[in-house]
Design a protein around this motif. Sequence first.
Motif, PDB file in Angstrom:
ATOM      1  N   ALA A  98       0.822  -1.217   0.000  1.00  0.00           N
ATOM      2  CA  ALA A  98       0.000   0.000   0.000  1.00  0.00           C
ATOM      3  C   ALA A  98       0.852   1.261   0.000  1.00  0.00           C
ATOM      4  O   ALA A  98       0.358   2.346  -0.356  1.00  0.00           O
ATOM      5  N   GLU A 145      -5.933  -5.798  -3.353  1.00  0.00           N
ATOM      6  CA  GLU A 145      -5.337  -4.496  -3.596  1.00  0.00           C
ATOM      7  C   GLU A 145      -6.318  -3.398  -3.175  1.00  0.00           C
ATOM      8  O   GLU A 145      -7.509  -3.491  -3.422  1.00  0.00           O
ATOM      9  N   THR A 149      -5.732   0.383   2.581  1.00  0.00           N
ATOM     10  CA  THR A 149      -6.071   1.793   2.799  1.00  0.00           C
ATOM     11  C   THR A 149      -7.419   1.922   3.489  1.00  0.00           C
ATOM     12  O   THR A 149      -7.595   2.755   4.387  1.00  0.00           O
TER      13      THR A 149
END
Length: 565
Positions: A98, A145, A149
């Motif tokens: 990330a 993916e 975050t």
Amino acid sequence: MASPLSAHEQPISKIFGGDYVFEIPGFQRPYAWTVEQARDLLDDLWDAARAKDPGEEQSPYFLGSIVLIKPETVPDCQVVDGQQRLTTITLLLSAIRANLSADEGRDITQLIYEKGSQILGTQDRFRLALRSRDLEFFQTYVQREGGFTSLVALGEQNSDSRQNLRRNALYFDERLKEMTVAARLTLAQFMVTRCFLVVVSTPDLDSAYRIFSILNSRGLPLAPGDILKAEIVGAIEDSQRDAYTRKWEDLEESLGRDQFSELLSLIRMIYRKAKPKGTVLKEFREHVAQAYKPRQLIDEVIVPIGDVFAELTDSAYVSSEKAEIVNEHLKWLNRLEFNDWLPPALAFAVRHRSQPRKMETFFRDLERLAYSMLIRKSSINDRIEKFSRLTRDIENGDDLSGTKSALQLSQAEQAATYKVLSGPLYDTLAARARSAVLLRLDALMSGGGASYDYDTITVEHVLPQNLKADSKWAEWFPDAQKRLEVVHSLGNLALLTRKKNASASNWEFDRKKKAYFAKDGVSPFVLTTQVLEHNDWTPAVVAARQKQLCDKLEAHWRLESRKAA
């Protein structure tokens, strides 16, 4: 013929390659590493990654061992020991990904999961699959993916495992943002190529658990409940195992790991009915588990006793009547410095929780017994013997109101209890014990409803232990011997919501009342309010108060029969 045991040193690139597809079995404990363990791992890795002399090959770094149930011919395997390490490594790789560009992070994604192919008709295959209740959360917020975050941005979670994942993610993210991009790449490369695990695998469940119980380097120390869970739930047939895993974990999560461990210890005591002579694990196996089949043990022992345990320790008994009275007794039992009363309490409540009048009578008498043992300073051996006998009486269906019942106080025990209460109580009892007795007395004097949720509660003398010869105290108590007889008595004690102040203790009575015993002229304690109502503190005042307070405790704990002793 397949080897029963194999051990190989493997780099992370191979651990998270195609040779292994890890699954955390449902009967394993939740993810439990905290920021402390995550910090230690990252510190060790980063120190090792930087420890390279010019011109020399970087030294390998050993991450410990993992134990797997794995056939030799397929990559699918169950993690028996090592899930904390594998999960945290995956989380750290996700954090590094990330904090890199998409191109730089693509290689890390291949270590976290193998993408499926629409053309070949294959699904995404994750290198590590957590327990079913955390599986989707881990895939969404750690493995895919962009998920990391979102994980960092999440609020507080309602389970320990997800909360630990979130907090460790926040920590990793903070540390990685302090590094340069080159440093992040160096860390990732070191982890993948120079970090090794010893993979111990065996194709059969029994031998894996034997290794599991003795090989636990670097991970959190195994609690007895972890091993018992593996043994008990692991012995249940496949078709029922997930359902019983959920039952076990629902209870463990609702109580918390520490209280769940305490529950298993208490169940051991209920069945042992004697002072423990071995570990919780050993004695639970011998005195509890052997008497039941695995499903029966969970359905008829662990879950029902666990439900009652939560009610008793939270003082949260629920009933259409008598619940408030029962919970009042439980509240005072839970204030004690020992919990030896819990095994008989659990044994009784499991049998009679639907009979509120019996619950009221039992817990009234149990409070009486437990506080008497506190006041008489009964040893731990005496308490265990007494409460074990009471557990046997309960299981045998004996009359608990009879004079020979372990629940009742003998005339001699009543007399010994009253002797402490009516004597130099402050000097006789330790600080925690005298605070418990004074708070119980204060609640009785208040008629109920008083709150005692203060950070600090101390017991203070009204008449000081040391006084000046020219003080008013000396005028009221001129006889040093008589002063010594009353200074530690119940009638001369009060409660404060502050730490002791040696100089304030010796102030004159009027100043002491206004500036030490009260705040804005009032006190939250009835016992202290009594003191504030007096203008003088004479021997007659102390004597009258002593009688009043002793009478109150004598009536509440039914100590009148001592007079016939």
